[in-house]
Design a protein around this motif. Structure first.
Motif, short mmCIF file in Angstrom:
data_model
loop_
_atom_site.label_atom_id
_atom_site.label_comp_id
_atom_site.label_asym_id
_atom_site.label_seq_id
_atom_site.Cartn_x
_atom_site.Cartn_y
_atom_site.Cartn_z
N VAL A 37 6.12 -88.61 33.24
CA VAL A 37 5.37 -89.68 32.59
C VAL A 37 4.02 -89.12 32.13
CG1 VAL A 37 4.33 -91.96 32.86
CG2 VAL A 37 6.49 -91.42 34.02
N GLN A 38 3.77 -89.13 30.83
CA GLN A 38 2.52 -88.60 30.28
C GLN A 38 1.77 -89.61 29.41
OE1 GLN A 38 4.69 -84.90 28.78
NE2 GLN A 38 2.71 -84.01 29.33
N GLU A 39 2.47 -90.55 28.81
CA GLU A 39 1.81 -91.52 27.96
C GLU A 39 0.92 -92.43 28.81
OE1 GLU A 39 4.61 -93.65 25.60
OE2 GLU A 39 5.39 -91.84 24.62
N GLN A 40 -0.30 -92.68 28.32
CA GLN A 40 -1.25 -93.45 29.11
C GLN A 40 -0.73 -94.84 29.44
OE1 GLN A 40 -4.15 -91.99 30.30
NE2 GLN A 40 -4.06 -93.79 31.63
N ALA A 41 -0.06 -95.46 28.49
CA ALA A 41 0.46 -96.81 28.74
C ALA A 41 1.49 -96.80 29.87
CB ALA A 41 1.08 -97.37 27.46
N GLN A 42 2.29 -95.76 29.91
CA GLN A 42 3.30 -95.66 30.97
C GLN A 42 2.65 -95.38 32.32
OE1 GLN A 42 6.04 -97.15 29.98
NE2 GLN A 42 7.45 -95.50 30.49
N LYS A 43 1.62 -94.53 32.33
CA LYS A 43 0.92 -94.25 33.58
C LYS A 43 0.24 -95.52 34.10
CE LYS A 43 -1.40 -90.71 31.94
NZ LYS A 43 -2.39 -89.61 31.90
N ASP A 44 -0.35 -96.28 33.19
CA ASP A 44 -1.00 -97.51 33.60
C ASP A 44 0.02 -98.56 34.05
OD1 ASP A 44 -3.47 -96.40 33.11
OD2 ASP A 44 -3.66 -97.27 31.10
N LEU A 45 1.22 -98.48 33.49
CA LEU A 45 2.28 -99.40 33.91
C LEU A 45 2.65 -99.18 35.37
CD1 LEU A 45 4.60 -101.46 33.21
CD2 LEU A 45 5.99 -99.45 32.61
N ILE A 46 2.70 -97.91 35.78
CA ILE A 46 3.12 -97.64 37.16
C ILE A 46 1.94 -97.58 38.13
CG2 ILE A 46 5.24 -96.48 36.45
CD1 ILE A 46 3.94 -93.81 36.95
N LEU A 47 0.71 -97.69 37.62
CA LEU A 47 -0.45 -97.68 38.51
C LEU A 47 -0.37 -98.75 39.59
CD1 LEU A 47 -3.26 -96.62 39.32
CD2 LEU A 47 -4.24 -98.12 37.55
N PRO A 48 -0.12 -100.03 39.27
CA PRO A 48 -0.02 -101.02 40.34
C PRO A 48 1.20 -100.81 41.23
CG PRO A 48 0.54 -102.00 38.21
CD PRO A 48 -0.03 -100.64 37.93
N ILE A 49 2.24 -100.20 40.69
CA ILE A 49 3.43 -99.92 41.49
C ILE A 49 3.10 -98.87 42.55
CG2 ILE A 49 5.77 -98.93 41.38
CD1 ILE A 49 6.00 -100.20 38.59
N ALA A 50 2.11 -98.01 42.25
CA ALA A 50 1.63 -97.01 43.20
C ALA A 50 0.43 -97.54 43.98
CB ALA A 50 1.30 -95.71 42.49
N TYR A 51 0.33 -98.85 44.05
CA TYR A 51 -0.71 -99.53 44.84
C TYR A 51 -2.11 -99.12 44.41
CZ TYR A 51 3.50 -100.23 47.65
OH TYR A 51 4.77 -100.54 48.06
N GLY A 52 -2.29 -98.93 43.10
CA GLY A 52 -3.61 -98.70 42.55
C GLY A 52 -4.20 -97.33 42.80
N GLN A 53 -3.40 -96.35 43.15
CA GLN A 53 -3.91 -95.00 43.36
C GLN A 53 -4.34 -94.43 42.00
OE1 GLN A 53 -1.70 -92.65 46.57
NE2 GLN A 53 -0.15 -94.16 46.00
N GLN A 54 -5.64 -94.28 41.80
CA GLN A 54 -6.21 -94.02 40.48
C GLN A 54 -5.70 -92.73 39.85
OE1 GLN A 54 -7.91 -96.31 38.85
NE2 GLN A 54 -7.92 -95.00 37.04
N GLN A 55 -5.30 -91.78 40.68
CA GLN A 55 -4.80 -90.51 40.12
C GLN A 55 -3.58 -90.71 39.24
OE1 GLN A 55 -5.06 -91.12 43.42
NE2 GLN A 55 -3.27 -90.43 44.58
N VAL A 56 -2.85 -91.79 39.46
CA VAL A 56 -1.68 -92.06 38.63
C VAL A 56 -2.09 -92.29 37.17
CG1 VAL A 56 0.17 -93.74 38.20
CG2 VAL A 56 -0.28 -92.94 40.52
N SER A 57 -3.21 -92.96 36.97
CA SER A 57 -3.70 -93.21 35.62
C SER A 57 -4.47 -92.04 35.04
CB SER A 57 -4.61 -94.45 35.63
OG SER A 57 -5.16 -94.69 34.34
N ASP A 58 -5.23 -91.33 35.88
CA ASP A 58 -6.14 -90.29 35.38
C ASP A 58 -5.49 -88.93 35.18
OD1 ASP A 58 -8.06 -92.24 35.52
OD2 ASP A 58 -9.05 -91.45 37.31
N ALA A 59 -4.49 -88.60 35.97
CA ALA A 59 -3.87 -87.27 35.89
C ALA A 59 -3.19 -87.07 34.54
CB ALA A 59 -2.87 -87.09 37.03
N SER A 60 -2.98 -85.82 34.18
CA SER A 60 -2.33 -85.51 32.90
C SER A 60 -0.89 -85.97 32.87
CB SER A 60 -2.41 -84.01 32.65
OG SER A 60 -3.75 -83.56 32.63
N ALA A 61 -0.22 -85.84 34.00
CA ALA A 61 1.19 -86.22 34.08
C ALA A 61 1.50 -86.73 35.47
CB ALA A 61 2.09 -85.02 33.76
#
Length: 212
Positions: free
Chosen positions: A60-84
């Protein structure tokens, strides 16, 4: 290759000692496709039971997709900020792959048919047990996950493995087929802050010689 953290090629020992779980990443860093592919190829060189290669890498690299799974990962910010974010999946039906592998070996003249048939029967027998299939999926996907993190570090990138996510919601959000189970989620990118130091137990607490 990212040279932020490494100015020269590291030895295997240096990579193992340098790898730490990084949770803060530089945003908007794009990992070159060649780097990412090489990391995944190295990860896929991991050992596996019967050479079934029970892992799949959902990248997963697209920002929208990373932000989609951010709450699924209980808000762990690295999911949104990391490159992949790489979700390492385990294959519950890897016996199908085994049939392809061993029948292909026969067709290429690398293996007698009777040997391939014996291996296929052995694998199918093992995979008839749901718990065996699940155990093998988890175990072998973990081999690839660890190798992926070491490969990333060798190329100058940082990672963090995450088990804290809602597997059922992830399956739904990313349309993961029932054949595969999410084993671990790995954020990958360039560190924005060093990893926290982590204490390690001494070998005296970890190693049991011969028998308990």
């Amino acid at each position: 290759m990212n040279t932020t953290n490494t100015s020269a090629a590291l030895t295997a020992e240096q990579v193992m000692r340098a790898r730490n779980s990084v949770r803060k990443y530089k945003k908007d860093v794009v990992v070159p496709e060649a780097d990412l592919n090489e990391i995944l190829e190295l990860a896929a060189a991991a050992p596996s039971s019967w050479n079934l290669q029970q892992w799949r890498f959902l990248v997963v690299q697209e920002q929208a997709q990373k932000d989609l799974i951010l709450p699924i990962a209980y808000g762990q910010q690295q999911v949104s900020d990391a490159s992949a974010v790489i979700i390492v999946l385990g294959d519950l039906q890897a016996n199908i792959t085994g049939r392809e592998i061993f029948e292909g070996a026969v067709a290429a003249g690398h293996m007698p048919k009777e040997v391939a048939d014996s291996m296929i029967a052995q694998i199918d027998g093992a995979y008839s047990f749901e718990q065996v299939a699940r155990d093998e999926a988890n175990k072998n996907a973990a081999f690839a996950a660890m190798q992926l993190m070491l490969a990333a570090k060798a190329k100058g990138y940082d990672t963090v493995p995450m088990g804290g996510f809602d597997k059922e919601k992830l399956v739904q959000a990313l349309n993961i087929p029932s054949r595969y189970i999410p084993v671990v989620m790995i954020a990958l990118g360039e560190a924005a802050a060093p990893a926290h130091a982590s204490a390690r137990l001494p070998l005296s607490k970890l190693v049991i010689n011969e028998s308990f």
